[in-house]
Design a protein around this motif. Structure first.
Motif, mmCIF file in Angstrom:
data_model
loop_
_atom_site.group_PDB
_atom_site.id
_atom_site.type_symbol
_atom_site.label_atom_id
_atom_site.label_comp_id
_atom_site.label_asym_id
_atom_site.label_seq_id
_atom_site.Cartn_x
_atom_site.Cartn_y
_atom_site.Cartn_z
ATOM 1 N N THR A 196 0.819 -1.216 0.000
ATOM 2 C CA THR A 196 0.000 0.000 0.000
ATOM 3 C C THR A 196 0.850 1.262 0.000
ATOM 4 O O THR A 196 0.330 2.347 -0.260
ATOM 5 N N VAL A 197 2.151 1.132 0.290
ATOM 6 C CA VAL A 197 3.010 2.311 0.242
ATOM 7 C C VAL A 197 3.046 2.891 -1.163
ATOM 8 O O VAL A 197 3.260 4.095 -1.357
ATOM 9 N N LEU A 198 2.809 2.044 -2.166
ATOM 10 C CA LEU A 198 2.810 2.515 -3.561
ATOM 11 C C LEU A 198 1.664 3.488 -3.825
ATOM 12 O O LEU A 198 1.734 4.296 -4.751
ATOM 13 N N ASP A 199 0.610 3.394 -3.016
ATOM 14 C CA ASP A 199 -0.543 4.286 -3.204
ATOM 15 C C ASP A 199 -0.377 5.616 -2.480
ATOM 16 O O ASP A 199 -1.211 6.508 -2.629
ATOM 17 N N THR A 200 0.693 5.743 -1.691
ATOM 18 C CA THR A 200 0.879 6.963 -0.903
ATOM 19 C C THR A 200 1.776 7.982 -1.586
ATOM 20 O O THR A 200 1.932 9.085 -1.078
ATOM 21 N N MET A 215 9.215 8.536 -7.208
ATOM 22 C CA MET A 215 9.122 7.958 -5.865
ATOM 23 C C MET A 215 8.535 6.550 -5.920
ATOM 24 O O MET A 215 9.001 5.639 -5.240
ATOM 25 N N ARG A 216 7.531 6.390 -6.741
ATOM 26 C CA ARG A 216 6.905 5.081 -6.881
ATOM 27 C C ARG A 216 7.905 4.054 -7.405
ATOM 28 O O ARG A 216 7.935 2.911 -6.954
ATOM 29 N N LEU A 217 8.758 4.467 -8.340
ATOM 30 C CA LEU A 217 9.747 3.552 -8.904
ATOM 31 C C LEU A 217 10.701 3.036 -7.829
ATOM 32 O O LEU A 217 11.122 1.877 -7.869
ATOM 33 N N GLN A 218 11.062 3.891 -6.879
ATOM 34 C CA GLN A 218 11.976 3.478 -5.816
ATOM 35 C C GLN A 218 11.333 2.385 -4.958
ATOM 36 O O GLN A 218 11.936 1.337 -4.706
ATOM 37 N N TYR A 219 10.120 2.641 -4.498
ATOM 38 C CA TYR A 219 9.434 1.648 -3.664
ATOM 39 C C TYR A 219 9.153 0.361 -4.450
ATOM 40 O O TYR A 219 9.313 -0.746 -3.935
ATOM 41 N N GLU A 220 8.741 0.516 -5.695
ATOM 42 C CA GLU A 220 8.417 -0.650 -6.522
ATOM 43 C C GLU A 220 9.658 -1.517 -6.736
ATOM 44 O O GLU A 220 9.595 -2.753 -6.669
ATOM 45 N N GLY A 221 10.803 -0.868 -6.978
ATOM 46 C CA GLY A 221 12.046 -1.610 -7.182
ATOM 47 C C GLY A 221 12.482 -2.349 -5.931
ATOM 48 O O GLY A 221 12.955 -3.493 -6.005
#
Length: 393
Positions: free
Chosen positions: A85-89, A95-101
């Motif tokens: 769910t951090v991807l939705d924040t 920023m999303r790419l960092q968490y997704e990776g």
């Protein structure tokens, strides 16, 4: 009403009299009147907008400033119950790419981690931020060519931005490879000394983790454990956890095992498993199977049997890739991985010079020479003279 002459208005507005006269002629000044050859300008009239004057673009932040902003924005914790769910924040793609990776890496999906890194092309701050986890992915995949491209990029960043926060982050990313391949001589001086003053606060927990790994390379397990525990204390956040939090617990487990304190090692390992395995984050455990001996298998079989095969299967695959990567890295960096003295002695040994002759030339005993060579073999993950010759000659 009070009026100004053209000359007085020009002085007030910092303009030439000719341009003020032109404004009057074109009726661009509200309330202006003409008396004969004289223009009279209301005292409170506003200076007309000059369309020829272009607004200056806002100054762009430096790479270090942009990177510090991105670090702060992506240093948040992942929720305990559902890390995804951090991807939705986050509201920015970078920023999303960092968490997704990172999430993909933890699940062993290294190709997705690499794909996220490729999508940062053209954004230096995002690219630097993503380098550590991407380097880890290249090692797990055994993709040495991809690593060398990242290495060249980081070395250039460190040189161009020398002395800045961006340079420190580039060096920190390179240290990820150094401690993973057991090359402590290649760790930057500031990390060896524990001086993190050039780093943004959000980058320091990972720097402490790398410093603990540096001590592991040196077999200083007490220092390794102390640094990891300190980092956990400083970074503790009850509302969630980070990738570094998992790895710090694993570091404590490995340090305790190396110190012969397996009960403590099991405690730390289970804490890491409780945090990560419910979300299929298997990579930290696959990476530590060898370092923990049979302890990993015991804990998996007793507490998390559903993940045993997944962890061990990934370990078998990535261990072979690690060996392949290590061998190529060693060939390219052997003079950096060994001290100058070790290199000189190893070269003579690889050339089949008798141990007694080498010991005499260097004023040491044969026993001491054998001990040094055992340390060299351990650093290079080889077993003897034949393999040494492949690297050093």
């Amino acid at each position: 009403m009070l009026y100004l002459t053209v000359k007085e208005a020009a002085e007030k507005w910092g303009l030439g009299t000719r341009i003020v006269t032109l404004y009057c002629t074109e009726n661009k000044i509200e309330g202006v009147i003409k008396r004969g050859n004289l223009w009279l300008i209301p005292e409170h009239a506003q200076r007309p907008a000059d369309k020829r004057r272009r607004e200056q673009p806002a100054p762009q932040p430096s790479l270090s400033e942009d990177l510090a902003h991105l670090l702060a924005a992506t240093a948040g914790t992942m929720p305990h119950d559902n890390p995804d769910t951090v991807l939705d924040t986050v509201n920015e793609e970078r920023m999303r790419l960092q968490y997704e990776g990172e999430i993909a890496y933890l699940r062993g999906d290294f190709s997705t981690t690499m794909a996220c890194f490729q999508r940062t092309r053209g954004d230096n701050a995002a690219r630097l931020r993503a380098c550590p986890v991407t380097i880890a992915a290249t090692i797990s995949l055994g993709d040495y060519p991809a690593y060398t491209e990242i290495e060249a990029y980081l070395e250039k960043c460190a040189e161009v931005h020398k002395g800045s926060g961006a340079a420190a982050i580039a060096e920190q990313a390179l240290a990820t490879a150094a401690v993973s391949i057991i090359a402590p001589n290649m760790v930057p001086g500031w990390l060896k000394e524990g001086d993190f003053s050039a780093l943004a606060p959000q980058a320091r927990p990972n720097a402490l983790y790398l410093r603990a790994k540096y001590f592991y390379c040196l077999h200083k397990y007490d220092a390794m454990l102390s640094v990891a525990q300190t980092a956990l204390t400083l970074s503790a956040q009850p509302q969630g956890f980070t990738t570094t939090d998992i790895y710090l617990r694993m570091t404590c487990a490995v340090a305790c095992h190396c110190l012969g304190r397996d009960d403590e090692a099991r405690h730390w390992l289970l804490k890491a498993m409780k945090l990560a395995l419910p979300h299929s984050f298997i990579t930290p455990f696959a990476e530590a199977v060898t370092a923990l001996g049979g302890l990993m298998e015991q804990c998996l079989e007793r507490e998390y049997p559903a993940f045993r095969d997944a962890v061990l299967t990934q370990w078998k695959r990535t261990w072979k890739n690690w060996i392949s990567f290590h061998n190529q890295f060693t060939k390219d960096n052997i003079t950096l991985m060994l001290t100058l003295r070790e290199y000189h002695l190893a070269l003579l040994v690889a050339q089949r010079v008798p141990y007694a002759k080498i010991a005499e030339q260097h004023c040491i005993s044969v026993g001491r020479l054998k001990n040094i060579m055992l340390e060299v073999y351990e650093k290079l993950y080889i077993s003897g003279r034949e393999e040494l010759a492949k690297y050093i000659i």
